[in-house]
Design a protein around this motif. Structure first.
Motif, short mmCIF file in Angstrom:
data_model
loop_
_atom_site.label_atom_id
_atom_site.label_comp_id
_atom_site.label_asym_id
_atom_site.label_seq_id
_atom_site.Cartn_x
_atom_site.Cartn_y
_atom_site.Cartn_z
N GLU A 41 0.82 -1.21 0.00
CA GLU A 41 0.00 0.00 0.00
C GLU A 41 0.85 1.26 0.00
O GLU A 41 1.95 1.28 0.54
CB GLU A 41 -0.89 0.01 1.24
N ALA A 42 0.31 2.31 -0.61
CA ALA A 42 0.99 3.61 -0.60
C ALA A 42 0.92 4.21 0.80
O ALA A 42 0.01 3.90 1.57
CB ALA A 42 0.35 4.55 -1.61
N GLY A 43 1.87 5.06 1.14
CA GLY A 43 1.85 5.71 2.44
C GLY A 43 3.09 6.56 2.64
O GLY A 43 3.95 6.65 1.77
N THR A 44 3.15 7.18 3.79
CA THR A 44 4.32 7.99 4.15
C THR A 44 4.78 7.60 5.55
O THR A 44 3.98 7.17 6.39
CB THR A 44 4.01 9.50 4.14
N ASP A 45 6.07 7.73 5.79
CA ASP A 45 6.65 7.44 7.09
C ASP A 45 7.64 8.54 7.44
O ASP A 45 8.45 8.94 6.60
CB ASP A 45 7.40 6.10 7.07
N ASP A 46 7.55 9.05 8.67
CA ASP A 46 8.56 9.98 9.16
C ASP A 46 9.76 9.15 9.61
O ASP A 46 9.60 8.14 10.30
CB ASP A 46 8.03 10.81 10.32
N VAL A 47 10.95 9.56 9.19
CA VAL A 47 12.16 8.78 9.48
C VAL A 47 13.25 9.67 10.04
O VAL A 47 13.23 10.89 9.85
CB VAL A 47 12.68 8.06 8.21
N VAL A 48 14.19 9.06 10.73
CA VAL A 48 15.41 9.74 11.17
C VAL A 48 16.56 8.88 10.68
O VAL A 48 16.62 7.69 10.95
CB VAL A 48 15.47 9.86 12.71
N VAL A 49 17.43 9.49 9.89
CA VAL A 49 18.60 8.78 9.37
C VAL A 49 19.85 9.44 9.92
O VAL A 49 19.83 10.58 10.37
CB VAL A 49 18.63 8.77 7.82
N THR A 50 20.93 8.71 9.89
CA THR A 50 22.20 9.25 10.34
C THR A 50 23.07 9.51 9.13
O THR A 50 23.41 8.59 8.39
CB THR A 50 22.91 8.26 11.29
N GLU A 51 23.38 10.77 8.92
CA GLU A 51 24.24 11.16 7.80
C GLU A 51 25.66 11.24 8.33
O GLU A 51 25.93 11.92 9.32
CB GLU A 51 23.80 12.52 7.28
N SER A 52 26.55 10.51 7.70
CA SER A 52 27.94 10.54 8.17
C SER A 52 28.87 10.19 7.02
O SER A 52 28.48 9.63 6.02
CB SER A 52 28.13 9.56 9.32
N ARG A 53 30.09 10.50 7.24
CA ARG A 53 31.14 10.09 6.32
C ARG A 53 32.00 9.12 7.13
O ARG A 53 32.80 9.52 7.96
CB ARG A 53 31.96 11.28 5.85
N GLU A 54 31.78 7.84 6.87
CA GLU A 54 32.46 6.82 7.66
C GLU A 54 33.89 6.61 7.16
O GLU A 54 34.19 6.81 5.99
CB GLU A 54 31.69 5.51 7.58
N ALA A 55 34.72 6.17 8.06
CA ALA A 55 36.09 5.84 7.70
C ALA A 55 36.08 4.57 6.85
O ALA A 55 35.40 3.61 7.19
CB ALA A 55 36.92 5.61 8.96
N SER A 56 36.77 4.59 5.76
CA SER A 56 36.80 3.44 4.87
C SER A 56 38.02 2.58 5.16
O SER A 56 39.15 3.06 5.21
CB SER A 56 36.84 3.90 3.42
N LEU A 57 37.78 1.31 5.35
CA LEU A 57 38.88 0.39 5.56
C LEU A 57 39.37 -0.21 4.25
O LEU A 57 40.43 -0.79 4.17
CB LEU A 57 38.44 -0.74 6.50
N LEU A 58 38.56 -0.07 3.18
CA LEU A 58 38.87 -0.70 1.89
C LEU A 58 39.52 0.27 0.92
O LEU A 58 39.99 -0.14 -0.12
CB LEU A 58 37.59 -1.26 1.27
N GLY A 59 39.53 1.54 1.22
CA GLY A 59 40.07 2.52 0.28
C GLY A 59 39.00 3.00 -0.68
O GLY A 59 37.85 2.60 -0.60
N PRO A 60 39.36 3.87 -1.61
CA PRO A 60 38.38 4.43 -2.56
C PRO A 60 37.77 3.34 -3.43
O PRO A 60 38.45 2.42 -3.87
CB PRO A 60 39.21 5.39 -3.39
N GLN A 61 36.47 3.46 -3.67
CA GLN A 61 35.75 2.54 -4.55
C GLN A 61 35.37 3.29 -5.82
O GLN A 61 34.92 4.41 -5.77
CB GLN A 61 34.50 2.00 -3.87
N SER A 62 35.56 2.65 -6.97
CA SER A 62 35.19 3.34 -8.21
C SER A 62 33.95 2.77 -8.82
O SER A 62 33.37 1.86 -8.39
CB SER A 62 36.32 3.24 -9.20
#
Length: 62
Positions: A41-62
């Motif tokens: 069904e269609a609908g709406t939900d109020d959400v809270v997300v966490t915006e962050s720039r996490e440390a990468s252990l794998l290096g840059p991804q292309s």
């Protein structure tokens, strides 16, 4: 050092500047139902997300 202390310190290193952001999720519903009202069904939900720039252990991804 306790496990909780270690986990807290590790989390702050991985996600150093997490910022909570409020938003709204709009769902259109599905043309072919899967049997669960949240997805069907269609609908709406109020959400809270966490915006962050996490440390990468794998290096840059292309």
């Amino acid at each position: 050092m306790s496990i909780l202390t270690l986990a807290t310190r590790t989390a702050s290193v991985i996600r150093p500047q997490a910022v909570p952001v409020c938003g709204r999720l709009f769902r259109r519903g599905l043309e072919q139902p899967v049997g669960h009202s949240y997805f069907d069904e269609a609908g709406t939900d109020d959400v809270v997300v966490t915006e962050s720039r996490e440390a990468s252990l794998l290096g840059p991804q292309s």
